[in-house]
Design a protein around this motif. Structure first.
Motif, PDB file in Angstrom:
ATOM      1  N   ASN A  22      58.578   8.145 -60.669  1.00 14.37           N
ATOM      2  CA  ASN A  22      58.465   6.741 -61.045  1.00 14.37           C
ATOM      3  C   ASN A  22      56.988   6.418 -61.236  1.00 14.37           C
ATOM      4  N   ARG A  23      56.674   5.162 -61.497  1.00  8.77           N
ATOM      5  CA  ARG A  23      55.298   4.760 -61.794  1.00  8.77           C
ATOM      6  C   ARG A  23      54.652   3.991 -60.650  1.00  8.77           C
ATOM      7  N   LEU A  24      55.189   4.158 -59.452  1.00  9.04           N
ATOM      8  CA  LEU A  24      54.606   3.539 -58.268  1.00  9.04           C
ATOM      9  C   LEU A  24      53.606   4.508 -57.647  1.00  9.04           C
ATOM     10  N   ALA A  25      52.435   3.997 -57.287  1.00 10.87           N
ATOM     11  CA  ALA A  25      51.399   4.858 -56.700  1.00 10.87           C
ATOM     12  C   ALA A  25      50.724   4.151 -55.544  1.00 10.87           C
ATOM     13  N   LYS A  26      50.396   4.938 -54.519  1.00  9.22           N
ATOM     14  CA  LYS A  26      49.593   4.440 -53.401  1.00  9.22           C
ATOM     15  C   LYS A  26      48.165   4.899 -53.653  1.00  9.22           C
TER      16      LYS A  26
ATOM     17  N   TRP B 260      55.292   6.797 -46.181  1.00  9.34           N
ATOM     18  CA  TRP B 260      54.990   6.321 -47.530  1.00  9.34           C
ATOM     19  C   TRP B 260      55.810   7.099 -48.560  1.00  9.34           C
ATOM     20  N   SER B 261      55.934   8.401 -48.361  1.00  5.94           N
ATOM     21  CA  SER B 261      56.711   9.226 -49.278  1.00  5.94           C
ATOM     22  C   SER B 261      58.185   8.825 -49.252  1.00  5.94           C
TER      23      SER B 261
ATOM     24  N   ASP C 108      59.834   0.490 -67.843  1.00  9.13           N
ATOM     25  CA  ASP C 108      60.431   0.260 -66.536  1.00  9.13           C
ATOM     26  C   ASP C 108      59.609   0.999 -65.481  1.00  9.13           C
ATOM     27  N   ILE C 109      59.203   0.304 -64.438  1.00  7.03           N
ATOM     28  CA  ILE C 109      58.366   0.906 -63.390  1.00  7.03           C
ATOM     29  C   ILE C 109      59.096   2.036 -62.664  1.00  7.03           C
ATOM     30  N   ALA C 110      60.409   2.053 -62.734  1.00  7.35           N
ATOM     31  CA  ALA C 110      61.185   3.101 -62.079  1.00  7.35           C
ATOM     32  C   ALA C 110      61.404   4.322 -62.978  1.00  7.35           C
TER      33      ALA C 110
ATOM     34  N   SER D 249      57.364   6.040 -53.355  1.00  2.00           N
ATOM     35  CA  SER D 249      56.240   6.110 -54.296  1.00  2.00           C
ATOM     36  C   SER D 249      56.279   7.412 -55.076  1.00  2.00           C
ATOM     37  N   GLY D 250      55.949   7.331 -56.352  1.00  7.19           N
ATOM     38  CA  GLY D 250      55.900   8.523 -57.184  1.00  7.19           C
ATOM     39  C   GLY D 250      54.640   9.326 -56.981  1.00  7.19           C
TER      40      GLY D 250
END
Length: 129
Positions: free
Chosen positions: A56-60, A85-86, A41-43, A90-91
């Motif tokens: 989580n697994r979201l990255a900028k 953005w934070s 799960d990306i979250a 995003s993780g």
């Protein structure tokens, strides 16, 4: 060898060449439910090798923001952008194009941290972080 025999031979070779690919495709389709059950799960949180846990697994990824001032210092606009953005969830936020030698900037407006930093520059970097 006649033309029709050559065509039949080519057709058989093509058939034989495509069989393994089709066989592999069927195997992938049969394995698909197992792959889904192993998907992450990306979250979900992610523990990095250094021990830090990302929420989580979201990255900028790093990008060129070009929001530094004329001296290459971070600006309130840059800090505000990263705050937005934070707040977006995003993780991981990777900073973009921080130059270590102002003689070789990627583009005007990039942050430069070459040489000694005065108190104002350090405060701006801290606000950005």
């Amino acid at each position: 060898v006649s033309c029709s025999q050559r065509l039949r031979s080519l057709a058989l070779r093509r058939l034989v060449l495509h069989l393994p690919r089709e066989t592999h495709r069927r195997a992938r389709l049969r394995a698909y439910p197992r792959l889904i059950s192993r998907m992450v799960d990306i979250a979900s949180p992610l523990r990095l090798p250094c021990g830090v846990v990302l929420p989580n697994r979201l990255a900028k990824a790093a990008m060129t923001e070009a929001l530094a001032d004329d001296l290459g210092r971070a600006t309130p606009e840059l800090a505000s952008l990263y705050a937005q953005w934070s707040d977006g969830g995003s993780g991981l936020l990777v900073t973009g194009n921080v130059q270590v030698d102002r003689r070789y900037v990627e583009r005007p407006g990039n942050v430069c941290i070459d040489g000694a930093q005065d108190d104002a520059a350090r405060a701006r970097l801290a606000a950005w972080a």
